[in-house]
Design a protein around this motif. Structure first.
Motif, PDB file in Angstrom:
ATOM      1  N   LYS A 140       0.807  -1.218   0.000  1.00 28.63           N
ATOM      2  CA  LYS A 140       0.000   0.000   0.000  1.00 28.63           C
ATOM      3  C   LYS A 140       0.839   1.267   0.000  1.00 28.63           C
ATOM      4  O   LYS A 140       0.380   2.318  -0.457  1.00 28.63           O
ATOM      5  N   ASP A 141       2.040   1.218   0.534  1.00 25.15           N
ATOM      6  CA  ASP A 141       2.853   2.435   0.594  1.00 25.15           C
ATOM      7  C   ASP A 141       4.266   2.200   0.062  1.00 25.15           C
ATOM      8  O   ASP A 141       5.213   2.856   0.473  1.00 25.15           O
ATOM      9  N   LYS A 142       4.387   1.261  -0.876  1.00 24.45           N
ATOM     10  CA  LYS A 142       5.687   0.990  -1.489  1.00 24.45           C
ATOM     11  C   LYS A 142       5.610   1.192  -3.004  1.00 24.45           C
ATOM     12  O   LYS A 142       4.546   1.063  -3.605  1.00 24.45           O
ATOM     13  N   ILE A 143       6.766   1.512  -3.592  1.00 28.60           N
ATOM     14  CA  ILE A 143       6.910   1.559  -5.042  1.00 28.60           C
ATOM     15  C   ILE A 143       7.825   0.413  -5.451  1.00 28.60           C
ATOM     16  O   ILE A 143       8.922   0.267  -4.907  1.00 28.60           O
ATOM     17  N   TYR A 144       7.370  -0.400  -6.384  1.00 26.69           N
ATOM     18  CA  TYR A 144       8.097  -1.590  -6.810  1.00 26.69           C
ATOM     19  C   TYR A 144       8.819  -1.366  -8.136  1.00 26.69           C
ATOM     20  O   TYR A 144       8.242  -0.823  -9.080  1.00 26.69           O
ATOM     21  N   SER A 145      10.078  -1.802  -8.213  1.00 28.71           N
ATOM     22  CA  SER A 145      10.803  -1.875  -9.472  1.00 28.71           C
ATOM     23  C   SER A 145      10.933  -3.349  -9.832  1.00 28.71           C
ATOM     24  O   SER A 145      11.575  -4.118  -9.093  1.00 28.71           O
ATOM     25  N   ILE A 146      10.328  -3.737 -10.947  1.00 28.56           N
ATOM     26  CA  ILE A 146      10.029  -5.150 -11.192  1.00 28.56           C
ATOM     27  C   ILE A 146      10.741  -5.715 -12.407  1.00 28.56           C
ATOM     28  O   ILE A 146      10.723  -5.151 -13.503  1.00 28.56           O
ATOM     29  N   HIS A 147      11.357  -6.868 -12.185  1.00 29.28           N
ATOM     30  CA  HIS A 147      11.988  -7.699 -13.213  1.00 29.28           C
ATOM     31  C   HIS A 147      10.939  -8.712 -13.664  1.00 29.28           C
ATOM     32  O   HIS A 147      10.446  -9.490 -12.857  1.00 29.28           O
ATOM     33  N   SER A 148      10.629  -8.728 -14.972  1.00 26.02           N
ATOM     34  CA  SER A 148       9.508  -9.570 -15.417  1.00 26.02           C
ATOM     35  C   SER A 148       9.833 -10.419 -16.635  1.00 26.02           C
ATOM     36  O   SER A 148       8.926 -10.934 -17.285  1.00 26.02           O
ATOM     37  N   ARG A 149      11.088 -10.603 -16.931  1.00 27.73           N
ATOM     38  CA  ARG A 149      11.480 -11.222 -18.196  1.00 27.73           C
ATOM     39  C   ARG A 149      10.962 -12.650 -18.340  1.00 27.73           C
ATOM     40  O   ARG A 149      11.228 -13.518 -17.513  1.00 27.73           O
ATOM     41  N   GLY A 150      10.177 -12.874 -19.382  1.00 27.24           N
ATOM     42  CA  GLY A 150       9.641 -14.195 -19.661  1.00 27.24           C
ATOM     43  C   GLY A 150       8.477 -14.594 -18.779  1.00 27.24           C
ATOM     44  O   GLY A 150       7.942 -15.705 -18.901  1.00 27.24           O
TER      45      GLY A 150
END
Length: 247
Positions: free
Chosen positions: A116-126
């Motif tokens: 709810k109070d975080k920002i995610y930097s996301i690895h999504s390869r494949g």
């Protein structure tokens, strides 16, 4: 003009503190992503007095077999930052033997007690569709897809959810990358270097080069620098408002 770098692995440079000081001297905001909760804990105190560098709590999917996710430590460290990254799932070869464990870990990392109070930097390869399904299931508010390489049809689903994308110079220098960037609405674009894993003019990217890279994006996409920074500020404001609503 103020610049930012939404995804950089500062601890993978030869002298991390020196690099962080370079971001400070150029007044470039940087999201320092980590690959394990243990690494976040180890480096946490060293980066608390920086104005422009923020430390993200991460767990890279490539390390799933070698370093099982420490749930207790992740939970303890999560209260110390507003940013979670690099996290995600990697099934780039389509046959990851630990895919189910990666998905379980990502479900834990994105559960409602954190998101709810975080920002995610996301690895999504494949695993772009699986990632998106879990983000929706856990009602994650603020997600940024780092260096997106997936299908356009999945990108369109991500756009419907108003999640964002951080793009880098490697994408700008490939036909596929440019096509992906063109498909992203301007209001969902952010900038990253993913340093030191990207190069410019055969050199590892450093803060001094970032204004040049932004200019390259401006040459291809009108008002990219101004728009991306507005998006960055809006993302931070939304997170702050959501944090206040949570309390």
């Amino acid at each position: 003009m103020t610049y930012f770098d939404f995804h950089v692995h500062i601890d993978h440079y030869p002298n991390p503190i020196k690099l962080a000081k370079e971001y400070e001297s150029y007044k470039i905001y940087a999201l320092f992503v980590t690959n394990l909760p243990e690494l976040f804990e180890k480096q946490y105190l060293s980066y608390q007095n920086f104005k422009y560098v923020r430390l993200a709590l991460g767990y890279h999917p490539d390390l799933t077999d070698e370093f099982p996710l420490n749930h207790d430590l992740f939970d303890k460290m999560a209260s110390r930052t507003s940013y979670i990254g690099e996290v995600g799932v990697d099934n780039s070869r389509g046959k990851a033997s630990n895919l189910q464990k990666q998905l379980e870990n990502f479900a834990f990392i994105t559960q409602k007690k954190y998101n709810k109070d975080k920002i995610y930097s996301i690895h999504s390869r494949g695993a772009e569709d699986e990632i998106l399904d879990l983000l929706i299931e856990n009602d994650v508010k603020n997600a940024v897809f780092h260096w997106y390489t997936g299908k356009i049809s999945t990108l369109e689903r991500i756009v419907e959810r108003k999640y964002m994308f951080s793009v880098n110079v490697n994408m700008l220098l490939s036909k596929k990358g440019i096509n992906i960037i063109k498909k992203i609405p301007q209001e969902l674009l952010l900038f990253e270097t993913d340093g030191p894993f990207t190069r410019f003019e055969n050199k590892v990217i450093r803060p001094a080069q970032i204004p040049i890279l932004f200019k390259m994006f401006d040459d291809q996409f009108s008002n990219f620098t101004e728009t991306a920074f507005k998006n960055f500020k809006r993302l931070l404001l939304l997170r702050e408002l959501q944090s206040k609503l949570k309390t």
